[in-house]
Every structure is written in structure tokens, then in C-alpha cells.
Design an enzyme around this catalytic site. Structure first.
Site, PDB file in Angstrom:
ATOM      1  N   ASP A 443     -39.389  52.221  13.814  1.00 42.70           N
ATOM      2  CA  ASP A 443     -40.496  51.473  14.410  1.00 42.70           C
ATOM      3  C   ASP A 443     -41.315  52.514  15.160  1.00 42.70           C
ATOM      4  O   ASP A 443     -40.956  52.943  16.249  1.00 42.70           O
ATOM      5  CB  ASP A 443     -39.941  50.403  15.364  1.00 42.70           C
ATOM      6  CG  ASP A 443     -41.042  49.683  16.139  1.00 42.70           C
ATOM      7  OD1 ASP A 443     -42.226  50.019  15.941  1.00 42.70           O
ATOM      8  OD2 ASP A 443     -40.702  48.799  16.949  1.00 42.70           O
ATOM      9  N   ASN A 445     -44.342  52.115  16.227  1.00 38.78           N
ATOM     10  CA  ASN A 445     -45.347  51.484  17.091  1.00 38.78           C
ATOM     11  C   ASN A 445     -46.732  52.059  16.831  1.00 38.78           C
ATOM     12  O   ASN A 445     -47.532  52.242  17.749  1.00 38.78           O
ATOM     13  CB  ASN A 445     -44.954  51.641  18.566  1.00 38.78           C
ATOM     14  CG  ASN A 445     -44.024  50.527  19.030  1.00 38.78           C
ATOM     15  OD1 ASN A 445     -44.300  49.350  18.817  1.00 38.78           O
ATOM     16  ND2 ASN A 445     -42.920  50.899  19.648  1.00 38.78           N
TER      17      ASN A 445
END
Length: 558
Positions: A443, A445
Site C-alpha cells: 500500500d 498510499n
């Protein structure tokens, strides 16, 4: 003949002797170098004491004089010969020896397969796999035997359930595998597991586990069900199935902010850890993956839930806890396809400050105090696992897993974090696995137009990239970042979103590969928009996280 279990390991000062004497279970802890005769005398005296207590109790009831109990005959035999009393315990208690206590004989099982941990999960749901947490000493979980039973009446007392042996009509056998999937017919009934530890043909003492509660109804169709149609079997070599998934840590799902602001649309029970773990375990099991990279993994979830479940499906795992946090990163790999060679995890901010490898980047970052301070405050980690392909010994793959800084205005920090990560990965590969391809999951982001994705896909981020001003014009940086790798490919492309919550949706998760070393064979379609929004957004009663798992099949090239 009853069994007496002896645990005796070289280098340990003590051994244990466990057996059933009358109606009580005896556990004796003795010195390994103590003479056998002392133990046998102790057993004899224990029996005499118990006999005397019983006589006294009878005397009180019957008012008759009690007789002094005679010591019971206690001897140890091996291959028909009596074992000398002077022999030390470590040599006397051999596998196959016979302990005689009065008229009762016990078969000695030395270092017999033994369950050191045996637990059933608290929450059971129809249609979802029940994976017991099991740890065995002197045995092999793959050899152990399992029998699952369903109670015949809806008795809600665990104590009462244990009083019904499996063969007396109180329980009906419903399975014989390590993992059991209850059906809708099991709703309202508890389960019992009878498990026998084994090592090849050697067996140890069985255990019976009764579930605390009854099987409950599941949510019906989950968002992963249709995806499982593409992953019903383990991929055949040379194809490797990879999963990357932020599973939403319990420490974040259970806050007041999560319940009232982030996920107010989600039913409170669907945010409970036990409920979500049922969905996560079923989803991961159904992907039949070879490599799984998870983010936001609570330490307890890794130890008590994911490891037992995925071990039952043929995967081993490693965990990296975030500093100052209760969650971290987990990487699992199929043990029939890969062997763990080494791991090289780092905390990115710590590596930036202390590893000379990053001195050039540190010098650039140090020119911008706010950026440096923000970067060093983060406990973001990089998990690096080097695996060897068992189908082609000598061939290796470097699997990286990370969860970058979350703040919407933290694009500049994420760029520095990725710069450190790529430099470290390049060093690991050249140092311990030259030529090994990189599979980089996580992840990040970062949306597809971010500097992080540009750095990975195009190898460079210019000074004027918007992310260098992500904290505001007053904190603008003028830096150029160059990747240590050739252009990497996002194996799953750029989906419309991998994170879908009430106030945001976008693509934040990726599996990056080196296209010259691995080819994309198949990308498992993400859930449809209708499936994702059935309950407004994620998480929901049908989906355990605010993120969606990325799943793809990669082919070694060549």
C-alpha cells in the site's frame, strides 16, 4: 496398555513423566541425572498416600479401623528386563519401555508427538473455514489426524458438551480434514475437534476441543467469491500467483474515529475483529496464492489467526512489526514452491540516518529541515524476503512489502521513503541474490499520477514534480530522485480504485515487477463497482477491509 509420556531433551536438566494414575493425571518433573529408583519410590509412596487417604475417608463413613497401606510394586522394564534402579533417568526411560504400577502397566512413549498449543477460533460462521491453532512438538502437523463433530442438540454449555463422548450419540462426525467448513445445517450447533498428534506412524495423546459458541450464519455472498472462480487451483509452475492486501488493522478499525467518521456506514459487528478475520481467512485461502504480502497486520492476528490458517493451506510466513506500533507487515510463501533464504527488513527513517548507503540522499534531504523531520518521525518499514524457487534450485526472487506514509499531503515524504527502499533493495539483490527479479508489493498510499509511481515506472522524478510541494508552497523542495532499477511494471495496471471509503476512492496499492524477468500471465478482476458499493462503501458485511486485494499470476521469464 495405557501410555505414559516422557519428555527428555539433551541439554535440559529436567525431564517430565506424565501418566494417568487412578482418576488423576500425574505430571512429574525430575532431574535427568537422578537415579531411576528415586522416581519409582516416589510413585509408590504417592499411591500409598492416596490409598491411606481413601481408607481414612472410608473409616469416617463406616467408623471402622483403617489398615496401613502397603507400598505398591513399581518397576520399569525394557525389552523384558527390569531396568536397574541406579540407572539415571535420562537413560532409563526409553521409548517402548514398560512401567508397572501395581497391576497396571504403561507403555512408555519418549518424546511422543504432543500438541503444545491446541485452540479453536472463537467465532465460527457457516461457509467460512475453521482453522484450529495448533503447535506440535516431536511431530508434524501434516501427519496429524483430525475428526470434526457437530453436536446433535443445541446445548449452549461448553462444559456439558465435553461430557458427551463422540460415540454416545451426542455428536455426529462431519469432517476429517485439518480445516473444516461448517454448512448452513450446522448453524446453531457447536463443533468439536478430536485431533491426534503424529510423526509418520508414531502417535501421541489425542486432544478434544469444543467450540465456545455455536456456528453462526455467514453474510451470504462476499466480494471475493466471484474472484475465486479464477483462482480455484494453485497455479502450475512456472506461474507464481501473488497477492498484495491491506487487511485493515484492528487497532484502526475499532477507534471512535473509524466508527463515527471513517466508516459510519459499516455495521458495527462487521468491524469486529473476529467477524473480519473469518472473511479474510476465507478470501486468502480462496486465492490459492504462492506469495502473499499483507499490510496493517496486528501482531496477534499474525500469530493467532493468519499463521495457523495459512499454514493449513501450505504457506509459511514472516512478520515485521512497525516500531512504536501494534501492527506491521506479513509475507507468506507456499512452502512447496519456495524456500526462505534470508530477510533484510529495515525501518526506512533509521536506515536513512545510519546506513552509509543512503548518505547522498540524506545530504539532499538535510537541506530541507521540515521534510527531514517529517521523514524521521515515521516508523514506516520495508520487509524484504529472499526466496529460492524449489522447482529450479538456484533461482531466487526478492519480495518486498511496505506500507508508505498515509497523509494526503505527504507525497514528499513518500518519495524519500521510496528512494531509501529502492536503494536498499538494489543493495540486497546485488549482495545476496545477484540477478534475482524484484516483486514489490504494498500500500504505497500513492495514486497513479504521484511521484512514487513515476519513480518506479519511469526511474526518475524531476525537481519540479508537484509532490515536492505536497506540504504547501512554503515547504517546497528542489530535489531529483533517480531509481536504482530499470523501469518497473505495475502488474495489475492502474485500477480505478483499490481503496473505497465514504470520502475517498483511488488506486493506492500495487504489485510492481521487472518485466524482463517476469511476465503477467493473468490479472484477477477486481470486484465490480456494484459489489463494492452494495453496502455503500468499504469495509462492509461482505468485505473485511477498506482496501481491495490485488491478485495476479506471474510467469518466470525465461
Amino acid at each position: 496398555m495405557e501410555a505414559a509420556v516422557v519428555r527428555c531433551l539433551p541439554g535440559e536438566p529436567k525431564l517430565t513423566i506424565s501418566f494417568c494414575l487412578g482418576e488423576s493425571q500425574k505430571h512429574m518433573l525430575r532431574d535427568q541425572d537422578e537415579a531411576l529408583g528415586k522416581v519409582l519410590t516416589r510413585i509408590s509412596n504417592t499411591i500409598a498416600k492416596n490409598h491411606t487417604k481413601a481408607k481414612k475417608s472410608k473409616k469416617k463413613r463406616d467408623q471402622e479401623p483403617s489398615e496401613a497401606a502397603e507400598p505398591a510394586v513399581v518397576k520399569l522394564f525394557f525389552r523384558g528386563d527390569e531396568v536397574p534402579d541406579t540407572l539415571p533417568n535420562s537413560e532409563a526411560w526409553q521409548d517402548g519401555a514398560v512401567l508397572q504400577v501395581g497391576e497396571v502397566k504403561y507403555n512408555i512413549q519418549r518424546n511422543a508427538p504432543t500438541f503444545t498449543t491446541a485452540e479453536l477460533p472463537v467465532s465460527l460462521m457457516a461457509g467460512f473455514p475453521v482453522c484450529p491453532k495448533l503447535e506440535v512438538e516431536f511431530g508434524n502437523l501434516q501427519d496429524c489426524e483430525f475428526m470434526w463433530f457437530k453436536e446433535n442438540s443445541t446445548n449452549t454449555s461448553p462444559k456439558a458438551a465435553k461430557e458427551f463422548p463422540a460415540q454416545d450419540g451426542g455428536w455426529t462426525q462431519v469432517g476429517c480434514e485439518r480445516v473444516h467448513v461448517p454448512s448452513n445445517q450446522d448453524i446453531g450447533f457447536r463443533l468439536k475437534l478430536h485431533c491426534t498428534p503424529k510423526d509418520g506412524n508414531r502417535s501421541g495423546r489425542s486432544k478434544e476441543l469444543v467450540s465456545e459458541g455455536a456456528v453462526e450464519a455467514g453474510p451470504g455472498v462476499c466480494t471475493s467469491d466471484n474472484r475465486h472462480a479464477y483462482t480455484s487451483k494453485v497455479a502450475e509452475w512456472p506461474v507464481v500467483r501473488v497477492v498484495s492486501y491491506n487487511i485493515l488493522a484492528d487497532i484502526y478499525a475499532q477507534t471512535d474515529l473509524s466508527k463515527t467518521v471513517l466508516y459510519p456506514y459499516c455495521a458495527p459487528y462487521a468491524l469486529q475483529l473476529d467477524y473480519r478475520q473469518n472473511l479474510i481467512k476465507k478470501e486468502l485461502a480462496g486465492y490459492n496464492a504462492d506469495i502473499i504480502c499483507l499490510q496493517e497486520v496486528d501482531k496477534g492476528v499474525f500469530v493467532d489467526s493468519l499463521t495457523p490458517a495459512l499454514d493449513a493451506y501450505g504457506l509459511d510466513g514472516v512478520f515485521r512489526l512497525k516500531e512504536k506500533q501494534h501492527e506491521g507487515l506479513a509475507t507468506f510463501y507456499r512452502r512447496s514452491k519456495f524456500r526462505l533464504l534470508s530477510h533484510h527488513d529495515i525501518m526506512l527513517s533509521e536506515a536513512l540516518m545510519s546506513d552509509p548507503l543512503h548518505s547522498e540522499l540524506l545530504e539532499k534531504v538535510s537541506e530541507y529541515r521540515d521534510l527531514k523531520d517529517k521523514t524521521l518521525q515515521r516508523s514506516t518499514s520495508l520487509q524484504v524476503t529472499v526466496l529460492e524457487d524449489l522447482m529450479k534450485p538456484g533461482r531466487k526472487v526478492c519480495v518486498a512489502n511496505t506500507h508508505l506514509y498515509w497523509h494526503p499531503k505527504g507525497g514528499n515524504v513518500r518519495l524519500v521513503q521510496m528512494g531509501v527502499a529502492l536503494q536498499h533493495l538494489s543493495h540486497v539483490i546485488s549482495d545476496v541474490a545477484p540477478g534475482a527479479p524484484l516483486v514489490f508489493c504494498g500500500d504505497f498510499n500513492s495514486t497513479p499520477n504521484s511521484g512514487v509511481v513515476q519513480l518506479l515506472g519511469e526511474t526518475a522524478v524531476p525537481q519540479q514534480h508537484a509532490d515536492w510541494s505536497s506540504s504547501g508552497p512554503e515547504e517546497t523542495c528542489c530535489m531529483e530522485l533517480i531509481s536504482t532499477f530499470p523501469p518497473l511494471l505495475s502488474a495489475c495496471g492502474q485500477p480505478a480504485y483499490t481503496n473505497y471509503v465514504g470520502g475517498f476512492h483511488g488506486c493506492l496499492d500495487y504489485i510492481f515487477i521487472q518485466p524482463e524477468s517476469m511476465l503477467v500471465e493473468q490479472v484477477i478482476p477486481l470486484p465490480s463497482h456494484q459489489e463494492v458499493t452494495t453496502y455503500k462503501a468499504l469495509p462492509s458485511v461482505a468485505h473485511p477491509s477498506d482496501h481491495i486485494a490485488l491478485v495476479c499470476d506471474l510467469r518466470w521469464n525465461p
